[in-house]
Scaffold this motif. Structure first.
Motif, PDB file in Angstrom:
ATOM      1  N   THR A  33       0.837  -1.205   0.000  1.00  0.00           N
ATOM      2  CA  THR A  33       0.000   0.000   0.000  1.00  0.00           C
ATOM      3  C   THR A  33       0.863   1.242   0.000  1.00  0.00           C
ATOM      4  OG1 THR A  33      -1.677  -1.197   1.268  1.00  0.00           O
ATOM      5  CG2 THR A  33      -1.851   1.197   1.214  1.00  0.00           C
ATOM      6  N   LYS A  34       1.826   1.289   0.932  1.00  0.00           N
ATOM      7  CA  LYS A  34       2.715   2.441   1.004  1.00  0.00           C
ATOM      8  C   LYS A  34       3.593   2.540  -0.235  1.00  0.00           C
ATOM      9  CE  LYS A  34       1.370   3.583   5.182  1.00  0.00           C
ATOM     10  NZ  LYS A  34       0.520   4.771   5.398  1.00  0.00           N
ATOM     11  N   ALA A  35       4.037   1.396  -0.753  1.00  0.00           N
ATOM     12  CA  ALA A  35       4.915   1.397  -1.914  1.00  0.00           C
ATOM     13  C   ALA A  35       4.219   1.966  -3.148  1.00  0.00           C
ATOM     14  CB  ALA A  35       5.420  -0.017  -2.196  1.00  0.00           C
ATOM     15  N   MET A  36       2.967   1.558  -3.387  1.00  0.00           N
ATOM     16  CA  MET A  36       2.245   2.064  -4.551  1.00  0.00           C
ATOM     17  C   MET A  36       1.913   3.544  -4.390  1.00  0.00           C
ATOM     18  SD  MET A  36       2.090  -0.305  -6.805  1.00  0.00           S
ATOM     19  CE  MET A  36       0.825   0.255  -7.950  1.00  0.00           C
ATOM     20  N   THR A  37       1.586   3.961  -3.169  1.00  0.00           N
ATOM     21  CA  THR A  37       1.304   5.375  -2.932  1.00  0.00           C
ATOM     22  C   THR A  37       2.563   6.211  -3.144  1.00  0.00           C
ATOM     23  OG1 THR A  37      -0.442   4.790  -1.362  1.00  0.00           O
ATOM     24  CG2 THR A  37       0.427   7.029  -1.248  1.00  0.00           C
ATOM     25  N   ALA A  38       3.710   5.699  -2.695  1.00  0.00           N
ATOM     26  CA  ALA A  38       4.971   6.417  -2.880  1.00  0.00           C
ATOM     27  C   ALA A  38       5.346   6.500  -4.358  1.00  0.00           C
ATOM     28  CB  ALA A  38       6.089   5.728  -2.088  1.00  0.00           C
ATOM     29  N   LYS A  39       5.116   5.414  -5.098  1.00  0.00           N
ATOM     30  CA  LYS A  39       5.433   5.416  -6.537  1.00  0.00           C
ATOM     31  C   LYS A  39       4.533   6.412  -7.260  1.00  0.00           C
ATOM     32  CE  LYS A  39       6.209   2.204 -10.399  1.00  0.00           C
ATOM     33  NZ  LYS A  39       7.635   2.564 -10.524  1.00  0.00           N
ATOM     34  N   ALA A  40       3.276   6.472  -6.857  1.00  0.00           N
ATOM     35  CA  ALA A  40       2.362   7.435  -7.463  1.00  0.00           C
ATOM     36  C   ALA A  40       2.806   8.863  -7.163  1.00  0.00           C
ATOM     37  CB  ALA A  40       0.945   7.204  -6.943  1.00  0.00           C
ATOM     38  N   ALA A  41       3.254   9.106  -5.925  1.00  0.00           N
ATOM     39  CA  ALA A  41       3.718  10.439  -5.544  1.00  0.00           C
ATOM     40  C   ALA A  41       4.951  10.837  -6.352  1.00  0.00           C
ATOM     41  CB  ALA A  41       4.014  10.490  -4.049  1.00  0.00           C
ATOM     42  N   ALA A  42       5.849   9.870  -6.585  1.00  0.00           N
ATOM     43  CA  ALA A  42       7.057  10.159  -7.364  1.00  0.00           C
ATOM     44  C   ALA A  42       6.708  10.535  -8.804  1.00  0.00           C
ATOM     45  CB  ALA A  42       7.996   8.953  -7.333  1.00  0.00           C
TER      46      ALA A  42
END
Length: 412
Positions: free
Chosen positions: A16-25
């Protein structure tokens, strides 16, 4: 030689955090991304709660509290559990943590020895198995199928219990499926548990207030004779839009709560005093805003379910609670993107949606269930409309690519 422990090496980062971080990047690169991966209400914390937090600051209530939480907050929690759930706890049976996640972890760390087992029905929240591993235990994952509403059946529970089983973890309403256990379903599971007195129940009720047209029930209420074997966990993050305030609570056997407080006292100590005084208002004050939250979430849920079920290759159930839709993407597995990449897993499909269509979702593998994706509909109707339109186009593109590929084989 690595400094890191073997225990940590078995733990995976949250998808969950990984996909949110990738989206933010990607968003920082100027790419238009609609993020539906984060399990967080998009509403502001209600005004009365914010004012209570401000009043605590201005009133100088900024010093240490008891590790278990300020007595006035624990008393508000005690009254809430009695009022809403018919559960009668002493104040010493209640503990407050830095979010419900810390309460769960403290309970596991306080109770698990090496190789002790914890039964976790799947699909499940991404953190459960790894918290068990960090505490030294073994997660026993029991697949709950879509045809059964993603809910654990008594015979599946009975088959999973061994002499090493210490906990059954139940999350209702469930993240990621939105499944809600009825009183009768909990009673049926309790019948099994009565034959296995060594097994305790960790009931994660964090989405309690977010139910649609079905009543909520918790295990200690459905089976009062299991009251002393149940830890009831809840908090203010979801129902009061207070994710950043980091406040959860647990209520259970006094000896267990005392042990959890010992662990918390040696790690974080108490949660923020400001959050605690704001939470008193959230728990004991007027909660009329919850009905407004539920009305908005229901409208969003119905929009997303309708749009997703109209997309070729996707299908989903109507969730009864929380703010997630868990979507089967089995029919898109094996299809090929316009770039020639075969969609082999739900992670591939999630990355396809993110990188080519600007929609961030979480693959079902993060929740121990494939091939699925999870969408959070805790976003504006406009964002949900945009995201669903993009998902529809993404699926139509995959179908068109397959059609063209088949046509090319015929004409070759």
């Amino acid at each position: 030689m690595s400094l890191l422990s073997k225990r940590l090496q078995a733990v995976r980062p949250s998808q969950t955090k990984a996909m949110t971080a990738k989206a933010a990047a990607l968003r920082e690169q100027g790419i238009d991304i609609v993020t539906l991966s984060q399990g967080e209400p998009d509403f502001d914390t209600p005004d009365a709660i914010r004012k209570a937090g401000i009043a605590a600051i201005l009133g100088g209530r900024t010093r240490y509290t008891a590790v278990a939480g300020d007595k006035s907050l624990r008393d508000a929690i005690r009254q809430k559990l009695l009022r809403d759930n018919s559960l009668d706890y002493d104040i010493e049976q209640i503990t407050v943590g830095c979010g419900a996640k810390q309460v769960v972890f403290n309970a596991l760390f306080a109770s698990l020895d090496s190789d002790d087992e914890v039964i976790i029905p799947t699909p499940c929240w991404v953190s459960y198995p790894d918290m068990v591993r960090l505490a030294g235990g073994n997660p026993v994952l029991v697949a709950c199928h879509e045809r059964c509403g993603f809910k654990l059946r008594p015979e599946e529970l009975d088959a999973a219990i061994t002499p090493r089983t210490k906990w059954l973890m139940l999350n209702s309403p469930n993240n990621p499926t939105g499944a809600v256990y009825s009183r009768a379903e909990l009673a049926a599971l309790a019948e099994v548990l009565r034959r296995h007195p060594q097994v305790h129940v960790l009931s994660d009720d964090i989405y309690e207030k977010l139910v649609y047209d079905v009543p909520f029930c918790t295990m200690a209420d459905a089976a009062p004779d299991l009251f002393d074997r149940t830890l009831t966990v809840n908090g203010v993050s979801k129902s009061s839009a207070m994710t950043g305030w980091r406040l959860g609570y647990g209520a259970g056997p006094a000896y267990l709560v005392k042990a959890m407080n010992t662990i918390q006292g040696q790690t974080s100590s108490h949660t923020s005093s400001i959050s605690q005084y704001a939470a008193i208002e959230a728990i004991a004050g007027d909660q009329g805003y919850v009905a407004d939250f539920v009305t908005d979430f229901r409208r969003r849920r119905d929009l997303v379910v309708g749009k997703i079920n109209a997309a070729p290759g996707l299908q989903c159930r109507v969730p009864d609670g929380a703010f997630y839709v868990f979507i089967s993407c089995a029919s898109v597995i094996g299809k090929t993107t316009s770039q020639g990449k075969v969609i082999e897993t739900d992670m591939d499909f999630a990355l396809y949606l993110l990188e080519q269509f600007g929609v961030a979702v979480v693959p079902g593998s993060g929740f121990m269930a494939s091939p699925y994706i999870r969408i959070s509909y805790a976003s504006s109707l406009n964002d949900l409309e945009r995201a669903c339109a993009r998902i529809q186009t993404a699926c139509e593109t995959l179908c068109e690519n397959e059609k063209n590929h088949e046509q090319s084989k015929i004409t070759a």
